[in-house]
Design a protein around this motif. Structure first.
Motif, short mmCIF file in Angstrom:
data_model
loop_
_atom_site.label_atom_id
_atom_site.label_comp_id
_atom_site.label_asym_id
_atom_site.label_seq_id
_atom_site.Cartn_x
_atom_site.Cartn_y
_atom_site.Cartn_z
N GLU A 1 -52.10 83.45 -22.81
CA GLU A 1 -52.11 84.39 -21.69
C GLU A 1 -53.39 84.32 -20.86
O GLU A 1 -53.48 84.92 -19.79
N ILE B 1 -53.78 92.75 -20.07
CA ILE B 1 -54.93 93.66 -20.04
C ILE B 1 -54.74 94.88 -20.94
O ILE B 1 -55.72 95.49 -21.36
N VAL C 1 -53.57 83.55 -16.95
CA VAL C 1 -53.21 84.63 -16.03
C VAL C 1 -54.44 85.48 -15.74
O VAL C 1 -54.69 85.86 -14.60
N LEU C 2 -55.25 85.77 -16.76
CA LEU C 2 -56.46 86.56 -16.58
C LEU C 2 -57.45 85.86 -15.67
O LEU C 2 -58.02 86.47 -14.77
N GLU D 1 -45.85 86.95 -12.78
CA GLU D 1 -47.24 86.68 -13.09
C GLU D 1 -48.06 87.98 -13.16
O GLU D 1 -48.87 88.16 -14.07
N THR D 2 -47.82 88.89 -12.24
CA THR D 2 -48.53 90.17 -12.27
C THR D 2 -48.12 90.98 -13.49
O THR D 2 -48.96 91.63 -14.13
N GLN E 1 -47.21 89.72 -16.36
CA GLN E 1 -47.90 89.09 -17.49
C GLN E 1 -49.35 89.56 -17.55
O GLN E 1 -49.89 89.82 -18.62
N TYR E 2 -49.98 89.68 -16.38
CA TYR E 2 -51.37 90.13 -16.29
C TYR E 2 -51.50 91.55 -16.82
O TYR E 2 -52.38 91.85 -17.63
N SER F 1 -54.00 98.78 -16.31
CA SER F 1 -52.65 98.51 -16.80
C SER F 1 -51.64 99.54 -16.31
O SER F 1 -50.43 99.32 -16.40
N ASP G 1 -56.91 83.64 -13.39
CA ASP G 1 -56.42 83.60 -12.01
C ASP G 1 -56.64 84.93 -11.30
O ASP G 1 -57.14 84.97 -10.18
N LYS G 2 -56.27 86.01 -11.95
CA LYS G 2 -56.32 87.33 -11.32
C LYS G 2 -57.75 87.86 -11.18
O LYS G 2 -58.07 88.51 -10.20
#
Length: 175
Positions: free
Chosen positions: A151, A64, A154-155, A56-57, A59-60, A46, A157-158
């Motif tokens: 959320e 976390i 987003v997790l 998006e990043t 939000q990721y 983080s 995807d990343k």
């Protein structure tokens, strides 16, 4: 009254420790792929500098910060699959999880369960169990923290988590 409060605190603490250790026996086993990310790693992740324009990043990174533990175990070994299923079933009965959704598609069974937080979309724990069909892997995923179910996409995807597409469906259905 004091004894009641002490008993309540002890019970809650035991449940939290059990959640962290219920599936640890799969870590390090032959024929099991495991991914374990703890709070310290989430904290380090983080702190990475992100471009403020990349929503998006951002939000990721925000998500976390809210996570405590991620454990993912996958296998194609039939004996270990049976043990995973038994462990997941036992844990589900004792952990106070509620079923969020269930999918049965071409022999693949997906169960997603949560332990709710303060609001309808807040989650303290998410458990996903995917029963492997024919040549597919069996997946056991446990995620703890205090996060919003919306959320999760987003997790997935990343981090490219196994079963990520199923988790996306769950977060869309809970909205």
């Amino acid at each position: 009254m004091k004894n009641f409060i002490i008993t309540l605190v002890f019970t809650f603490a035991t449940t939290v420790f059990y959640a962290q250790g219920a599936f640890d026996k799969f870590d390090g086993q032959d024929d099991v792929t495991s991914v374990i990310v703890n709070k310290k790693m989430f904290d380090l992740m983080s702190k990475v500098k992100v471009d403020a324009k990349d929503k998006e990043t951002q939000q990721y990174v925000n998500l976390i910060k809210k996570l405590d533990y991620l454990k993912v175990f996958t296998t194609k070994n039939p004996k270990i699959e049976a043990d995973m299923k038994a462990s997941a079933d036992k844990y589900i009965k004792t952990a106070g999880l509620e079923e969020l959704m269930r999918i049965n598609d071409s022999g693949k069974n997906v169960r997603i369960l949560i332990k709710s937080g303060a609001s309808d979309t807040q989650v303290r724990e998410l458990l996903m169990y995917i029963d492997g069909a024919k040549n597919d892997e069996t997946v056991l995923l446990s995620l703890t923290g205090n996060f919003d179910l919306n959320e999760i996409s987003v997790l997935t995807d990343k981090m490219q988590l196994p079963g990520g597409s199923d988790l996306k469906k769950a977060s869309k259905n809970k909205k």
